[in-house]
Design a protein around this motif. Structure first.
Motif, PDB file in Angstrom:
ATOM      1  N   ILE A  18       0.833  -1.205   0.000  1.00  0.00           N
ATOM      2  CA  ILE A  18       0.000   0.000   0.000  1.00  0.00           C
ATOM      3  C   ILE A  18       0.874   1.264   0.000  1.00  0.00           C
ATOM      4  CG2 ILE A  18      -1.669   1.325   1.367  1.00  0.00           C
ATOM      5  CD1 ILE A  18      -2.904  -1.325   2.213  1.00  0.00           C
ATOM      6  N   PHE A  19       2.007   1.221   0.723  1.00  0.00           N
ATOM      7  CA  PHE A  19       2.919   2.373   0.701  1.00  0.00           C
ATOM      8  C   PHE A  19       3.396   2.663  -0.715  1.00  0.00           C
ATOM      9  CE2 PHE A  19       7.559   3.266   0.509  1.00  0.00           C
ATOM     10  CZ  PHE A  19       7.487   4.632   0.756  1.00  0.00           C
ATOM     11  N   THR A  20       3.829   1.624  -1.430  1.00  0.00           N
ATOM     12  CA  THR A  20       4.315   1.826  -2.801  1.00  0.00           C
ATOM     13  C   THR A  20       3.186   2.297  -3.725  1.00  0.00           C
ATOM     14  OG1 THR A  20       5.983   0.113  -2.443  1.00  0.00           O
ATOM     15  CG2 THR A  20       5.519   0.728  -4.728  1.00  0.00           C
ATOM     16  N   HIS A  21       1.989   1.776  -3.517  1.00  0.00           N
ATOM     17  CA  HIS A  21       0.831   2.218  -4.299  1.00  0.00           C
ATOM     18  C   HIS A  21       0.548   3.707  -4.034  1.00  0.00           C
ATOM     19  CE1 HIS A  21      -3.592   1.378  -5.663  1.00  0.00           C
ATOM     20  NE2 HIS A  21      -2.942   2.182  -6.461  1.00  0.00           N
ATOM     21  N   ILE A  22       0.662   4.123  -2.763  1.00  0.00           N
ATOM     22  CA  ILE A  22       0.485   5.535  -2.403  1.00  0.00           C
ATOM     23  C   ILE A  22       1.520   6.401  -3.127  1.00  0.00           C
ATOM     24  CG2 ILE A  22       0.794   7.197  -0.512  1.00  0.00           C
ATOM     25  CD1 ILE A  22      -0.542   5.136   1.317  1.00  0.00           C
ATOM     26  N   VAL A  23       2.756   5.925  -3.189  1.00  0.00           N
ATOM     27  CA  VAL A  23       3.812   6.669  -3.888  1.00  0.00           C
ATOM     28  C   VAL A  23       3.446   6.855  -5.362  1.00  0.00           C
ATOM     29  CG1 VAL A  23       6.217   6.586  -4.668  1.00  0.00           C
ATOM     30  CG2 VAL A  23       5.646   5.982  -2.304  1.00  0.00           C
ATOM     31  N   ARG A  32       0.786   0.553 -13.599  1.00  0.00           N
ATOM     32  CA  ARG A  32      -0.353  -0.354 -13.453  1.00  0.00           C
ATOM     33  C   ARG A  32       0.100  -1.814 -13.301  1.00  0.00           C
ATOM     34  NH1 ARG A  32      -5.753  -0.412 -14.291  1.00  0.00           N
ATOM     35  NH2 ARG A  32      -6.689  -2.348 -15.044  1.00  0.00           N
ATOM     36  N   LYS A  33       1.020  -2.246 -14.163  1.00  0.00           N
ATOM     37  CA  LYS A  33       1.462  -3.644 -14.122  1.00  0.00           C
ATOM     38  C   LYS A  33       2.183  -3.958 -12.818  1.00  0.00           C
ATOM     39  CE  LYS A  33       1.807  -4.249 -19.138  1.00  0.00           C
ATOM     40  NZ  LYS A  33       2.694  -4.541 -20.280  1.00  0.00           N
ATOM     41  N   ILE A  34       3.042  -3.008 -12.380  1.00  0.00           N
ATOM     42  CA  ILE A  34       3.766  -3.222 -11.120  1.00  0.00           C
ATOM     43  C   ILE A  34       2.781  -3.263  -9.956  1.00  0.00           C
ATOM     44  CG2 ILE A  34       5.456  -2.210  -9.534  1.00  0.00           C
ATOM     45  CD1 ILE A  34       6.940  -1.114 -11.944  1.00  0.00           C
ATOM     46  N   THR A  35       1.779  -2.386  -9.984  1.00  0.00           N
ATOM     47  CA  THR A  35       0.775  -2.348  -8.910  1.00  0.00           C
ATOM     48  C   THR A  35       0.030  -3.677  -8.819  1.00  0.00           C
ATOM     49  OG1 THR A  35       0.487   0.033  -9.280  1.00  0.00           O
ATOM     50  CG2 THR A  35      -1.224  -1.101  -8.013  1.00  0.00           C
ATOM     51  N   ILE A  36      -0.381  -4.204  -9.968  1.00  0.00           N
ATOM     52  CA  ILE A  36      -1.078  -5.501  -9.981  1.00  0.00           C
ATOM     53  C   ILE A  36      -0.171  -6.600  -9.434  1.00  0.00           C
ATOM     54  CG2 ILE A  36      -2.068  -7.278 -11.478  1.00  0.00           C
ATOM     55  CD1 ILE A  36      -3.038  -4.990 -13.300  1.00  0.00           C
ATOM     56  N   LEU A  40      -0.795  -8.926  -6.122  1.00  0.00           N
ATOM     57  CA  LEU A  40      -0.944 -10.369  -6.320  1.00  0.00           C
ATOM     58  C   LEU A  40       0.041 -11.157  -5.467  1.00  0.00           C
ATOM     59  CD1 LEU A  40      -1.614 -10.727 -10.154  1.00  0.00           C
ATOM     60  CD2 LEU A  40      -3.190 -11.227  -8.273  1.00  0.00           C
ATOM     61  N   GLN A  41       1.291 -10.702  -5.418  1.00  0.00           N
ATOM     62  CA  GLN A  41       2.272 -11.451  -4.619  1.00  0.00           C
ATOM     63  C   GLN A  41       1.921 -11.420  -3.143  1.00  0.00           C
ATOM     64  OE1 GLN A  41       4.970 -10.310  -2.405  1.00  0.00           O
ATOM     65  NE2 GLN A  41       3.955  -8.284  -2.340  1.00  0.00           N
ATOM     66  N   ALA A  42       1.348 -10.261  -2.669  1.00  0.00           N
ATOM     67  CA  ALA A  42       0.953 -10.191  -1.254  1.00  0.00           C
ATOM     68  C   ALA A  42      -0.174 -11.171  -0.967  1.00  0.00           C
ATOM     69  CB  ALA A  42       0.527  -8.758  -0.911  1.00  0.00           C
ATOM     70  N   ILE A  43      -1.142 -11.231  -1.897  1.00  0.00           N
ATOM     71  CA  ILE A  43      -2.271 -12.161  -1.714  1.00  0.00           C
ATOM     72  C   ILE A  43      -1.788 -13.605  -1.748  1.00  0.00           C
ATOM     73  CG2 ILE A  43      -4.400 -13.010  -2.785  1.00  0.00           C
ATOM     74  CD1 ILE A  43      -4.897 -10.102  -3.724  1.00  0.00           C
ATOM     75  N   ILE A  44      -0.862 -13.908  -2.678  1.00  0.00           N
ATOM     76  CA  ILE A  44      -0.333 -15.281  -2.793  1.00  0.00           C
ATOM     77  C   ILE A  44       0.398 -15.689  -1.516  1.00  0.00           C
ATOM     78  CG2 ILE A  44       1.397 -16.703  -3.971  1.00  0.00           C
ATOM     79  CD1 ILE A  44       0.616 -15.135  -6.559  1.00  0.00           C
ATOM     80  N   PHE A  45       1.287 -14.817  -1.013  1.00  0.00           N
ATOM     81  CA  PHE A  45       2.012 -15.148   0.220  1.00  0.00           C
ATOM     82  C   PHE A  45       1.049 -15.288   1.389  1.00  0.00           C
ATOM     83  CE2 PHE A  45       5.955 -13.483  -1.863  1.00  0.00           C
ATOM     84  CZ  PHE A  45       6.720 -14.623  -1.682  1.00  0.00           C
ATOM     85  N   LEU A  46       0.014 -14.445   1.397  1.00  0.00           N
ATOM     86  CA  LEU A  46      -0.979 -14.532   2.473  1.00  0.00           C
ATOM     87  C   LEU A  46      -1.668 -15.897   2.454  1.00  0.00           C
ATOM     88  CD1 LEU A  46      -2.087 -12.639   4.690  1.00  0.00           C
ATOM     89  CD2 LEU A  46      -3.950 -12.081   3.124  1.00  0.00           C
TER      90      LEU A  46
END
Length: 657
Positions: A18-23, A32-36, A40-46
């Motif tokens: 979320i910090f990087t998205h805020i930046v 857009r691609k980096i944000t996705i 996705l990686q956060a959801i996968i690790f979760l």
């Protein structure tokens, strides 16, 4: 402990994301691609944690605190991704800091420092996890982060508080729903496996629900703001249709005050000759605001505009005299042709980034519209000058055509007088005296015509711009020869308080006469306007007073007063601008007083107007430097040149007997 760690991790996994998205949002980066990918990686690790694919174990540390310990390589990979994403966000934020200016630079500074304190403090949570047995006191940095960010929000308007609280409220509501249902399933019904699947499902859909509700709520909150921003865009799109600069600037300040509801608005325009930005128009909604009449090129505000070339939020404008909400420069390339100052918005609302963007668009369109108006004004002025030059040539030609038969008339009068002398023995004495008186009267009037023709020729002759030694009385003589017939025709009583001594000037006779003729013609029109409208009273007079006197040994003062329509206070200075007139469109061009001021300034003098208001007359004051440094030789030469001109006139006027 394992369950609550997973519950806490639901938020923790997204911190760097979320910090990087805020930046990205703050710096307007299109990633857009980096944000996705990072989401996705956060959801996968979760999910990997929740399903036990990445294994951790619980350790008892520091009294009553439980910490996890990595049980396989998966946790190290997860933490590495988490840190790299945060580092990437800081790199992009630092790159933006280096190129940002003004309020954005201040916002970036506090955002960077605050986030850095939060992340460095939060990273100390990893010490016990990786067997570094230090209590994570650094987490106090998270509290410091909160203080710094709140300060940036309040001081530098990093966020709109109302919008931020709305987003936070929606976020809490959505995730209470997302987490509440699994808790109910687990605790009430004991269905922990179903609760886990529901958690995964709701956690995946939660961000989309949040974004949908957020947009709807902000549209409701910012409804008024969206309306006036649309109105500003509409104003921007139609400005190029306006070709009257004064009207354009007036419309801008009126629209800003009426549409945005700001306390006041003012527009300043660049004046190259005076090296200043001059206040052109302002409007106050509630109370009268005392605004600076001008800003010099070396003033602090102007320097900041040129350094940043961006709007300045009120906190960036350090002014003891005036509280400014927003200052917006109007640039054309690297040239700032003007700027707009705005007071505070109503109810203490802030100028957010969307406001700044809208006013920047307005300023850009204003700059183009001003340039368009100035070009059109110069073209009109050029055409008017061509027209005036054409009229001057026609006037000179007409004077020549009148002078020829007038000279013949003088010649005929001389011949008639000679013929009467030959018939003196035939014509009775009383008849002869009567005829001679008529001839003398005709000669007197013919001489008057000759004098007026001489003055008209001189007045209509293109000025060379040269200044020469000249007596003020010679200027007055030419002025009166031209204007007196107009006074008499309009029934205006001209009262002159003449100088009782000779005053020498260094001046261009034609140009100073032009100033006086302009004032005389304006006064006649102002007087006639009252009488034509029927605004005159029993005490009204058709009267013009001319007074010339020395203030001291170095300054000649002229007071030119009339009993005409007067000038309202707001127009006393503006009447000297190009194409500004208080007359009807068919009566004036708005150039007379503008040209007069330029002429007087060229002679190192001053001209200004005073009036008590509408229908109370007006007085124009002129001050000219007296030429005390003239040598006796220069004065004699001027007298000789004047005498030669007089002999030439006398030759035309007096036919020898």
């Amino acid at each position: 402990a394992d369950f609550y760690w997973k519950l806490a991790h639901l938020g923790g996994e997204f911190i760097s994301v979320i910090f990087t998205h805020i930046v990205f949002l703050f710096t307007s980066l299109n990633r857009r691609k980096i944000t996705i990918f990072i989401y996705l990686q956060a959801i996968i690790f979760l999910l990997l944690y929740y399903f036990g694919i990445i294994k951790v174990k619980i350790s008892f540390l520091y009294g009553a605190l439980y910490y996890i310990k990595p049980a396989d390589i998966g946790y190290f990979i997860s933490v590495t991704f988490w840190i790299l994403i945060a580092v990437y966000g800081f790199i992009e934020l630092f790159k933006y800091y280096k190129k940002s200016q003004g309020v954005k630079r201040n916002q970036t500074t506090y955002l960077f420092i605050g986030m850095l304190c939060g992340f460095l403090g939060g990273l100390t949570y990893l010490f016990p996890i990786f067997n570094i047995n230090i209590y994570p006191f650094g987490q106090l940095g998270i509290a410091l982060y909160s203080i710094i960010i709140v300060y940036a929000i309040l001081r530098y308007r990093l966020l709109d508080i109302k919008v931020a609280l709305t987003r936070a409220g929606i976020f809490v509501s959505v995730y209470l729903f997302v987490l509440g249902i699994p808790f109910i399933l687990g605790y009430k019904y004991g269905a922990w496996q179903a609760a886990t699947w529901v958690t995964v499902l709701l956690a995946t859909s939660g961000p989309f629900i949040y974004l949908f509700l957020q947009r709807r709520a902000e549209n409701i909150i910012r409804k008024e703001q969206l309306v006036y921003q649309q109105a500003l865009r509409s104003t921007s799109s139609t400005m190029m249709l306006n070709k009257d600069l004064d009207k354009l600037l007036r419309v801008i300040v009126l629209n800003v005050v009426d549409i945005v509801k700001v306390e006041w608005a003012a527009v300043y325009l660049k004046d190259e000759k005076q090296s200043k930005y001059i206040l052109k128009h302002h409007r106050s909604k509630i109370r009268e605001v005392v605004l600076p009449g001008e800003f010099t090129f070396d003033s602090e505000l102007i320097k900041r505009f040129y350094n940043s070339k961006l709007p300045l939020i009120g906190e960036e404008i350090h002014s003891q005299e005036l509280k400014v909400g927003l200052a917006v420069p109007c640039f054309l390339d690297s040239n700032m042709i003007g700027f707009l100052l705005l007071g505070d918005k109503p109810k203490g609302r802030i100028y957010d980034q969307s406001d700044v963007n809208e006013f920047t668009l307005l300023a850009n369109q204003t700059a183009l519209a001003i340039e368009n108006c100035q070009f059109y004004s110069k073209e009109r002025q050029h055409q008017q000058y061509l027209r005036v030059s054409s009229l001057d040539r026609q006037m000179a030609g007409l004077a020549h055509e009148i002078d020829n038969p007038n000279s013949a008339l003088l010649s005929s009068l001389g011949s008639l007088e000679l013929a009467l002398d030959d018939l003196k023995d035939v014509i009775p004495a009383d008849k002869m005296e009567y005829a001679k008186k008529k001839i003398e009267r005709a000669r007197f009037n013919s001489k008057r015509i000759s004098k007026m023709i001489t003055s008209v020729r001189e007045f209509s002759r293109a000025s060379t711009g040269e200044v020469n030694p000249i007596k003020f009385e010679w200027i007055m003589e030419g002025f009166l020869n031209i204007i007196e017939p107009q006074f008499k025709y309009n029934g205006v009583n001209f009262i002159q308080e003449a100088l009782n001594e000779a005053v020498w000037l260094r001046a261009n006779k034609v140009e100073i006469e032009q100033v006086l003729v302009n004032l005389g013609a304006n006064s006649v029109q102002a007087i006639n306007e009252i009488w034509q409208k029927g605004d005159n009273t029993l005490e009204s007079k058709k009267e013009i007073t001319f007074k010339a006197y020395k203030i001291d040994s170095s300054i000649l003062r002229i007071d030119f007063s009339d009993t005409g329509g007067g000038i309202v206070k707001e127009m006393l200075e503006q009447v000297f601008l190009d194409f500004v007139t208080t007359k009807g469109s068919a009566e004036g061009t708005g150039l007379g007083l503008s040209i007069s001021r330029k002429i007087i300034q060229k002679h190192n003098g001053k001209i200004w107007a005073e009036s008590e208001g509408e229908n109370k007359g007006a007085t124009f004051h002129i001050e000219l430097p007296i030429a005390n440094d003239l040598s006796e030789e220069e004065r004699k030469r001027a007298e000789v040149e004047r005498g030669n001109q007089g002999k030439k006139d006398m030759f035309i006027q007096d036919f020898p007997k």
